[in-house]
Design an enzyme around this catalytic site. Structure first.
Site, PDB file in Angstrom:
ATOM      1  N   HIS A   1       5.078  -1.221  -8.337  1.00  0.00           N
ATOM      2  CA  HIS A   1       4.104  -0.535  -7.517  1.00  0.00           C
ATOM      3  C   HIS A   1       3.430   0.194  -8.523  1.00  0.00           C
ATOM      4  O   HIS A   1       2.089   0.317  -8.774  1.00  0.00           O
ATOM      5  CB  HIS A   1       4.916   0.000  -6.373  1.00  0.00           C
ATOM      6  CG  HIS A   1       3.592   0.826  -5.483  1.00  0.00           C
ATOM      7  ND1 HIS A   1       3.217   0.319  -4.303  1.00  0.00           N
ATOM      8  CD2 HIS A   1       2.833   1.895  -5.761  1.00  0.00           C
ATOM      9  CE1 HIS A   1       2.300   1.193  -3.910  1.00  0.00           C
ATOM     10  NE2 HIS A   1       2.212   2.095  -4.631  1.00  0.00           N
ATOM     11  N   GLU A   2       4.161   0.857  -9.239  1.00  0.00           N
ATOM     12  CA  GLU A   2       3.834   1.891 -10.208  1.00  0.00           C
ATOM     13  C   GLU A   2       2.922   1.296 -11.501  1.00  0.00           C
ATOM     14  O   GLU A   2       2.068   1.652 -11.794  1.00  0.00           O
ATOM     15  CB  GLU A   2       4.733   2.896 -10.612  1.00  0.00           C
ATOM     16  CG  GLU A   2       5.528   3.587  -9.776  1.00  0.00           C
ATOM     17  CD  GLU A   2       4.475   4.279  -8.702  1.00  0.00           C
ATOM     18  OE1 GLU A   2       3.465   4.613  -9.166  1.00  0.00           O
ATOM     19  OE2 GLU A   2       5.069   4.719  -7.534  1.00  0.00           O
TER      20      GLU A   2
ATOM     21  N   GLY B   1       7.603   7.672  -6.160  1.00  0.00           N
ATOM     22  CA  GLY B   1       6.974   7.501  -7.669  1.00  0.00           C
ATOM     23  C   GLY B   1       5.398   7.930  -7.566  1.00  0.00           C
ATOM     24  O   GLY B   1       4.708   8.074  -6.350  1.00  0.00           O
TER      25      GLY B   1
ATOM     26  N   HIS C   1      -0.399   0.356 -10.559  1.00  0.00           N
ATOM     27  CA  HIS C   1      -1.477   1.493 -10.614  1.00  0.00           C
ATOM     28  C   HIS C   1      -1.936   1.574 -11.743  1.00  0.00           C
ATOM     29  O   HIS C   1      -3.173   1.977 -12.075  1.00  0.00           O
ATOM     30  CB  HIS C   1      -0.612   2.634 -10.104  1.00  0.00           C
ATOM     31  CG  HIS C   1      -0.644   2.935  -8.466  1.00  0.00           C
ATOM     32  ND1 HIS C   1      -1.836   3.058  -7.980  1.00  0.00           N
ATOM     33  CD2 HIS C   1       0.175   3.287  -7.805  1.00  0.00           C
ATOM     34  CE1 HIS C   1      -1.317   3.352  -6.629  1.00  0.00           C
ATOM     35  NE2 HIS C   1      -0.245   3.248  -6.719  1.00  0.00           N
TER      36      HIS C   1
ATOM     37  N   CYS D   1       1.511   3.583   0.258  1.00  0.00           N
ATOM     38  CA  CYS D   1       1.101   4.135  -0.943  1.00  0.00           C
ATOM     39  C   CYS D   1       0.581   5.549  -0.924  1.00  0.00           C
ATOM     40  O   CYS D   1      -0.271   5.480   0.152  1.00  0.00           O
ATOM     41  CB  CYS D   1       0.045   3.160  -1.762  1.00  0.00           C
ATOM     42  SG  CYS D   1      -0.689   3.933  -3.267  1.00  0.00           S
ATOM     43  N   LEU D   2       0.720   6.687  -1.688  1.00  0.00           N
ATOM     44  CA  LEU D   2       0.143   7.917  -1.405  1.00  0.00           C
ATOM     45  C   LEU D   2      -1.385   8.053  -1.335  1.00  0.00           C
ATOM     46  O   LEU D   2      -2.060   8.688  -0.927  1.00  0.00           O
ATOM     47  CB  LEU D   2       0.510   8.906  -2.527  1.00  0.00           C
ATOM     48  CG  LEU D   2       2.082   9.253  -2.321  1.00  0.00           C
ATOM     49  CD1 LEU D   2       2.608  10.140  -3.507  1.00  0.00           C
ATOM     50  CD2 LEU D   2       2.426   9.924  -0.847  1.00  0.00           C
TER      51      LEU D   2
ATOM     52  N   GLN E   1      -3.499   8.125 -10.170  1.00  0.00           N
ATOM     53  CA  GLN E   1      -3.257   8.835  -8.802  1.00  0.00           C
ATOM     54  C   GLN E   1      -3.697  10.166  -8.834  1.00  0.00           C
ATOM     55  O   GLN E   1      -3.877  10.961  -7.783  1.00  0.00           O
ATOM     56  CB  GLN E   1      -1.970   8.447  -8.219  1.00  0.00           C
ATOM     57  CG  GLN E   1      -1.498   6.938  -7.809  1.00  0.00           C
ATOM     58  CD  GLN E   1      -0.496   7.082  -7.198  1.00  0.00           C
ATOM     59  OE1 GLN E   1       0.697   6.741  -7.688  1.00  0.00           O
ATOM     60  NE2 GLN E   1      -0.387   6.856  -5.557  1.00  0.00           N
TER      61      GLN E   1
HETATM   62 ZN    ZN Z   1       1.067   4.029  -4.995  1.00  0.00          ZN
END
Ligand code: ZN
Length: 178
Positions: A132-133, A46, A136, A90-91, A51
């Site tokens: 999680h998203e 995702g 963000h 997390c990226l 991000q």
């Molecule tokens: Zn993340």
């Protein structure tokens, strides 16, 4: 489709509340295409608009179940239940992951790119991805979900990431969320 550079912890854009999407236009559709490409390139399950530096309530996902990729705008958690521990990454916090407790089941509502209302009942990995998203979009990173012990241990690693001190590329981990 072009890929974005993914913003990393320390970038102020990751700490801001994203704005509601009011217009679904060609520019937004192109943004979604480019976010999907960026997510696949990473790779991640995702990716949220902040991000890639865009302060909009929008995220994309693909859990690899053959139904994706998907996009949702202006999402909200209508209901959540239970408790589930999962090693979450997390990226935007590359190379690090922690076992984090969150609700196991969530009911998420929002809109798709046609402006239609969508509703998902999600559990375990899918439920985790949504939470999680959505974090963000509220300017919350997973490091804010750590318990005291984890946070103490993570402090140096996170600081190094934020200051760009990491000399070696982060180790590849297993299945991580975006
Ligand atoms: Zn993340």
């Amino acid at each position: 489709m072009a890929a974005y550079e993914i913003r990393v912890i320390g970038d102020p854009v990751l700490k801001q509340q994203a704005a509601e999407v009011t217009d679904i236009d060609a520019k937004l559709v192109r943004l979604v295409d480019d976010m999907v490409q960026t997510m696949y390139d990473a790779p991640g399950l995702g990716l949220a608009a902040p991000q890639v530096g865009v302060q909009k309530q929008l995220f994309v996902w693909d859990l690899g179940d053959g139904t994706g990729p998907h996009a949702m705008i202006n999402p909200q958690i209508a209901e959540s239940a239970g408790e589930w521990v999962y090693e979450e990454g997390c990226l935007s916090v590359p190379g690090l992951s922690w076992e984090i407790v969150r609700p196991k089941d969530v009911h998420v509502v929002g809109r798709d790119l046609d402006g239609n209302e969508v509703s998902y009942e999600a559990t375990e990995l899918a439920g985790r991805m949504f939470q999680h998203e959505l974090d963000h979009l509220a300017g919350i990173l997973l490091v804010e979900r750590l318990d005291e012990d984890q946070a103490r241990q993570a402090r140096r690693q996170v600081r190094d990431l934020m200051l760009g001190f990491s000399e070696d590329p982060p180790p590849k981990r297993g299945l991580l969320l975006r």
